[in-house]
Design an enzyme around this catalytic site. Structure first.
Site, PDB file in Angstrom:
ATOM      1  N   THR B  71       3.433  -2.731   6.267  1.00  0.00           N
ATOM      2  CA  THR B  71       4.760  -2.122   6.371  1.00  0.00           C
ATOM      3  C   THR B  71       5.835  -3.211   6.385  1.00  0.00           C
ATOM      4  O   THR B  71       6.836  -3.128   5.675  1.00  0.00           O
ATOM      5  CB  THR B  71       4.854  -1.252   7.639  1.00  0.00           C
ATOM      6  N   ASN B 150      -2.265   6.683  -0.678  1.00  0.00           N
ATOM      7  CA  ASN B 150      -2.977   6.805   0.588  1.00  0.00           C
ATOM      8  C   ASN B 150      -3.437   8.218   0.902  1.00  0.00           C
ATOM      9  O   ASN B 150      -4.409   8.426   1.596  1.00  0.00           O
ATOM     10  CB  ASN B 150      -2.088   6.280   1.718  1.00  0.00           C
ATOM     11  N   GLN B 178      -4.136   0.608   0.209  1.00  0.00           N
ATOM     12  CA  GLN B 178      -5.348   1.433   0.164  1.00  0.00           C
ATOM     13  C   GLN B 178      -6.401   0.893  -0.792  1.00  0.00           C
ATOM     14  O   GLN B 178      -7.571   1.231  -0.683  1.00  0.00           O
ATOM     15  CB  GLN B 178      -4.987   2.870  -0.235  1.00  0.00           C
ATOM     16  N   SER B 198      -3.026  -4.918   3.606  1.00  0.00           N
ATOM     17  CA  SER B 198      -3.206  -4.734   5.043  1.00  0.00           C
ATOM     18  C   SER B 198      -4.635  -5.079   5.426  1.00  0.00           C
ATOM     19  O   SER B 198      -5.563  -4.845   4.662  1.00  0.00           O
ATOM     20  CB  SER B 198      -2.902  -3.283   5.392  1.00  0.00           C
ATOM     21  N   HIS B 200      -6.168  -3.888   8.396  1.00  0.00           N
ATOM     22  CA  HIS B 200      -6.896  -2.870   9.160  1.00  0.00           C
ATOM     23  C   HIS B 200      -7.388  -1.688   8.323  1.00  0.00           C
ATOM     24  O   HIS B 200      -7.990  -0.762   8.835  1.00  0.00           O
ATOM     25  CB  HIS B 200      -6.054  -2.378  10.347  1.00  0.00           C
ATOM     26  N   THR B 236       5.441 -17.260  15.596  1.00  0.00           N
ATOM     27  CA  THR B 236       4.181 -17.954  15.893  1.00  0.00           C
ATOM     28  C   THR B 236       3.060 -17.241  15.157  1.00  0.00           C
ATOM     29  O   THR B 236       2.992 -16.018  15.143  1.00  0.00           O
ATOM     30  CB  THR B 236       3.920 -17.952  17.414  1.00  0.00           C
ATOM     31  N   CYS B 323       0.684   8.273   9.385  1.00  0.00           N
ATOM     32  CA  CYS B 323       2.003   7.909   9.880  1.00  0.00           C
ATOM     33  C   CYS B 323       2.889   9.115  10.075  1.00  0.00           C
ATOM     34  O   CYS B 323       3.810   9.097  10.861  1.00  0.00           O
ATOM     35  CB  CYS B 323       2.693   6.956   8.921  1.00  0.00           C
TER      36      CYS B 323
END
Lengths: 386, 387
Positions: B71, B150, B178, B198, B200, B236, B323
């Site tokens: 995102t 998605n 995806q 992404s 995850h 960081t 989402c």
């Protein structure tokens, strides 16, 4: 002794995170039981972070990817939202690079920024801050404590000033949260940035406190997570880790800060006693419990770091974020040090695992390392080498 | 019985990934910007991870920056390319079925004086490249079309889209959240300038994403601060998370072909069986489709009730994008492929993954038809929609 740059994860924090990688791995936005487990884990963490800074409600906490994102969200979020009201922002000359660079970016976008100076101990000049407020001022952003020189700012007074003038007050508390008590309600703070990494939680997680009723615009938009203020699938294990870190920091703060202040003061006193032409940067007492920033005439901080690294002592010459640039620290310049003095500075940040033996070891080695480097330095006066 | 069929929402972390991450939590905790030994160890891990993730899309390591999520990566693209190229123009082309992390920033830009063209899709969810070509103007600065959707799993013809953008000299961004790690992507061969991915969704940890930025692409940072990630993304560095993402990428590099074959078989088994239910329909394309995605709509019932029902039976599914599953609006993707709102509300997404078994699929295929039947029995619409 470079805890300011990166801290090990507390083992209890990792224990708390573990189950959210492979067992309770749901997406909190999902309606099924996997999703519900994730959602309730976030809400528990939110409560713990809210408690650490005495927020009125857990809903005032938004999770982000770190202190830098929190600062970006707070400052740009307020700036863009209040553009119609005014375009003036007040901050200080010794803020973290994230705040300074956001402000510089906003200046390019047509905002006006006043960088209030600090005194030689790094304390912001309240009179000048007050004088800088005008009818176009929309935000005051002052850090709670400086990560490099450790100086703690008069946050109560600034909060009062902001409130009286009806200006929003943002505090970058990345270096201070979990180490010194923070009460956003009593201190009249409207927005406060914290980072997990700086309190023994995982990297890649932070939070922004946004006082109820404070209006900002998001910088990361999409699925509408975190009350629409920060989209992106939530980093559940990270958030759980931050919650646990906040809980531990809160329960251990009193005893741990007392212990660290003892070690810090032994280190400072030992260095100043043993090494001629050594000086403390920052304030002697209004200072983070874990920070000692020392300055050695005639030598380079970088060579000191490498010299100490060989003995297994890890320290830094300033902010880790800028350690790869050769520019002297903007913080040390702001407290009035000339270039060569700023370059001769060394930051010790102590942590949970630092012991008196560690301090003794540094006090045993450091004088010799300094002496050796001074012998090599063309700047060293001859009488000092005898 | 607990069956997870919502891999499109998020995946569990692969045990090998967690193992690779663990040392970076408690032992190798240095800051990548520090000069001392721990700092250097962290920097080395970061560099190696960058190489591994870049390799999976055939990018150069210095063209890849790590972010905290896809995102964030897509927000940076839409806003960052818009701000950096506003002198050339203020027109952006995207599609009606993009993820909200593209559409929301685009809407924000609209308020700031930019012009957005949203391309329609056909009933399978495909963008017509010739329509894209028609919409390109002199002041078009960016085309953003997702690789695979998605919700409905449809895979776009990004080869053709990339070609058009290259000919017209316009930046091409693709949201590959995806598809990355599930089907091959080659940014060079497809002429992609920017690609969001992404961790995850491919068995890596949450809280990590990456953005491919082709060398020379003009883009503004989204997060200002220190000089991390080639001065494009301050903060960081989340070393443990990035190491985890890289381990996941490495595993998928080796296992993608096998996983895709296995999952395509299970996917088609699910599709064939579910379509035997009366008045059930497949959403998306029958073949130009992610190996792990199935999406249906069932007449006369609510997807939400079906979801709750299946959850009680131990099956985790979704009605659309995770989402937006907490809001009640019908999916913009399903509306864009031509479904009526009541039809879109009757949809169900079953997305499978590495740990989906034949037995799990069989259990789901026994349970779903019964659940649909039961819900239809109590449905006020069982005799057809109210006109």
């Amino acid at each position: 002794m470079d805890n300011g740059a990166g801290m090990p994860l507390d083992s209890r924090v990792f224990e708390a995170m573990k189950q959210y990688f492979m067992d309770d791995y749901g997406n909190p936005s999902s309606s099924h039981s996997f999703g519900n487990a994730a959602k309730s884990a976030i809400e528990t963490a939110r409560e713990k972070v809210a408690q650490l800074i005495s927020a009125e409600k857990p809903q005032e906490i938004i999770f982000t990817s770190g202190g830098t994102e929190s600062n970006n969200l707070a400052i740009k979020g307020v700036a863009y939202r209040n553009r119609a009201k005014g375009n003036h922002i007040i901050t200080t000359a010794i803020e973290h690079m994230s705040v300074i660079n956001i402000c510089k970016y906003l200046q390019k976008e047509g905002f006006e920024v006043t960088y209030v100076p600090v005194d030689k101990q790094g304390v912001v000049d309240l009179k000048k801050l007050k004088a800088a407020i005008n009818e176009k001022t929309i935000l005051i952003s002052v850090m709670y404590a400086n990560g490099e020189i450790g100086t703690i700012q008069p946050i109560n007074e600034i909060g009062q000033l902001a409130k009286e003038n009806n200006v929003l007050f943002h505090v970058d508390a990345v270096a201070a949260a979990g180490k010194v008590p923070i009460n956003v309600q009593e201190q009249n703070i409207d927005l406060l940035s914290v980072s997990s990494n700086d309190m023994y939680g995982p990297k890649g997680v932070g939070a922004l406190y946004i006082k109820k009723g404070t209006k900002i615009v998001p910088i990361i938009q999409g699925g509408g997570q975190e009350s629409g203020l920060r989209s992106g699938t939530e980093n559940i294990p990270g958030i759980v880790g931050m919650g646990k870190a906040a809980e531990l920091a809160q329960s251990e703060m009193e005893s741990e800060s007392k212990r660290l202040i003892g070690l810090r003061d032994n280190l400072i006193k030992g260095v100043l006693d043993k090494i001629p032409y050594s000086f403390l940067n920052g304030h002697p007492t209004a200072r983070l419990p874990n920070n000692a920033n020392l300055r050695f005439s005639y030598i380079e901080g970088e060579s000191l770091i490498l010299g100490l690294d060989m003995y297994g002592i890890q320290v830094s010459s300033g902010s880790a974020c800028t350690s790869k640039t050769l520019q002297p620290s903007h913080v040390l310049m702001a407290i009035g040090l000339p270039h060569e003095q700023a370059h001769g500075s060394l930051v010790f940040t102590l942590g949970k695992q630092t012991t008196q033996e560690d301090v003794d070891y540094v006090l045993e080695l450091l004088p010799d390392v300094v002496k050796r480097l001074r012998a090599l330095s063309p700047l060293t006066p001859k009488e000092l080498l005898r | 019985m607990s069956i997870y069929m919502d891999y499109a929402a998020t995946t569990p972390v692969d045990p090998r990934v967690l193992k690779a991450m663990e040392p970076y939590f408690s032992e190798e905790y240095g800051n990548t910007m520090s000069l001392h030994k721990q700092g250097r160890t962290a920097k080395k891990a970061l560099d190696q991870s960058r190489q591994t993730v870049a390799a999976l899309m055939n990018a150069q390591p210095d063209e890849l920056i790590f972010t905290a999520s896809a995102t964030e990566a897509s927000n940076m693209v839409i806003k960052g390319v818009a701000y950096a190229n506003k002198n050339k123009g203020k027109h952006i082309i995207t599609s009606a079925i993009e993820h909200n992390c593209v559409l929301e920033p685009a809407r924000w830009l609209e308020q700031q004086g930019y012009e957005i063209t949203c391309l329609p899709v056909d009933k399978y969810g495909l963008v017509d490249p010739s329509k894209l070509e028609e919409k390109i103007r002199k002041d078009t600065i960016l085309v953003s079309i997702m690789h695979a959707n998605n919700e409905i799993g449809t895979i776009q013809d990004i080869q053709q889209i990339g070609k058009i953008c290259k000919e017209k000299n316009i930046y091409f961004h693709s949201d590959a959240v995806q598809s990355f790690g599930k089907i091959p992507i080659d940014v060079k061969q497809t002429n992609i300038d920017l690609l969001s991915v992404s961790s995850h969704k491919m068995y890596g940890p949450k809280g990590v994403g990456a953005l491919y930025i082709k060398k020379g692409t003009k883009i503004e940072p989204l997060l200002h601060g220190g000089g991390h990630e080639f001065h494009k993304r301050a903060s960081t560095v989340n070393v443990a998370g990035i190491v985890g993402f890289a381990q996941a990428a490495q595993i998928q590099q080796q296992e993608m072909a096998f996983d895709a074959q296995k999952q395509t078989k299970l996917r088609d088994k699910i599709i064939n069986k579910i379509l035997t239910i009366d008045d059930s329909h497949l959403n998306g394309h029958p073949t130009k489709r992610l190996p792990n995605n199935t999406n249906f709509w069932f007449a006369y019932i609510e997807g939400e009730s079906l979801l709750m029902h299946l959850d009680m039976e131990g099956i985790a599914v979704s009605t659309g994008s995770a989402c937006s599953s907490n809001d009640l609006a019908a999916s913009h993707v399903l509306l864009a492929i031509g479904l009526k709102p009541q039809e879109a509300h009757g949809s169900l997404r079953l997305s499978i993954g590495k740990y989906t078994t034949e037995e799990g699929v069989d259990y789901v295929l026994q349970t779903v038809p019964k659940a649909v039947q039961r819900l239809r029995e109590i449905s006020p619409f069982k005799n057809g929609w109210k006109q």
